[in-house]
Design a protein around this motif. Structure first.
Motif: not given
Length: 243
Positions: A60-65, A94-102, A109-112, A116-118
């Motif tokens: 487990v790793t943390t990509l962003a935040g 490989g791009n991620l899309y996130v619903t940022d509820n708050g 979130v794009t791999p470069v 990872w660039v948000v």
């Protein structure tokens, strides 16, 4: 057969690590890419995590935040901020899309390289509404689910608005089409078809050099009608211009 890949029941936290040494805090949504990597919206930690298969283990790793740091900032890796991310989807490249509820936004979130660039692709942090539009002009109310299709269109479950929303990449929005004109009772009119929700300015010109706006249409489904109520303009050329 059910097995636990990562984390330890009853032990919330934010630690990266292998298998049960890793910690999560209210993981709320996940997606899997073609290589078998698992992406997690770690709701309580305000982060996006990756679970990578390594042999028989899961790392487990943390990509962003950054755990414990809520916000809405775009940025790279732990410089980015989220506010209760609730769901994640992964596209074919490989791009991620996130619903940022708050934050009431949809993030990408794009791999470069190894980073990872948000970026924020739709909505505006802190602004709640139900408005279709482009980028930050769009509004959501507690988006909680997300999916992406092979064409790159993004679908969002907008919980607070009781709606399902669709986002198009800017380069794939179909061009509005003008239908053959008609004359009725001294008025000039024509139909317009295009993507519902697009705002289109109708412009006219007598010489194709100077154009003036003579009306605006917010496109709905099917054919939208525009009738020029001012026949005193005389012979004119017309065009539709997406706002």
């Amino acid at each position: 057969m059910v097995t636990t890949l990562a984390g330890l029941a009853g032990s919330p936290g934010s630690a990266n690590g292998t298998n049960s040494a890793a910690r999560f805090n209210g993981p709320n949504g996940m997606a899997v890419d073609s290589a078998g990597n698992v992406y997690v919206a770690d709701f309580g930690n305000d982060t996006i995590r990756e679970i990578t298969p390594v042999g028989t283990n899961w790392v487990v790793t943390t990509l962003a935040g950054l755990a414990g740091h809520i916000g809405s900032a775009d940025g790279t890796n732990n410089a980015a901020r989220f506010a209760a991310p609730s769901a994640v989807a992964v596209d074919s490249v490989g791009n991620l899309y996130v619903t940022d509820n708050g934050d009431y936004t949809v993030r990408k979130v794009t791999p470069v390289g190894t980073n990872w660039v948000v970026t924020t692709v739709a909505g505006l942090p802190g602004y709640i509404a139900e408005i279709d539009g482009t980028g930050s002009a769009a509004r959501f109310n507690s988006p909680v689910g997300v999916a992406v299709d092979m064409a790159g269109s993004v679908y969002v479950a907008d919980w607070g608005n009781s709606t399902i929303r669709k986002g198009f990449p800017a380069n794939s929005v179909p061009t509005p089409m003008l239908q053959p004109p008609s004359l009725s009772a001294g008025q000039f009119g024509f139909g317009i078809t295009g993507l519902p929700g697009l705002a289109v300015n109708i412009e006219s010109s007598g010489d194709l050099s100077i154009w003036q706006v003579v009306g605006t249409c917010l496109l709905e489904g099917g054919t939208n009608s525009f009738v020029n109520p001012n026949p005193s303009l005389g012979a004119q050329f017309y065009r539709a211009h997406v706002r």
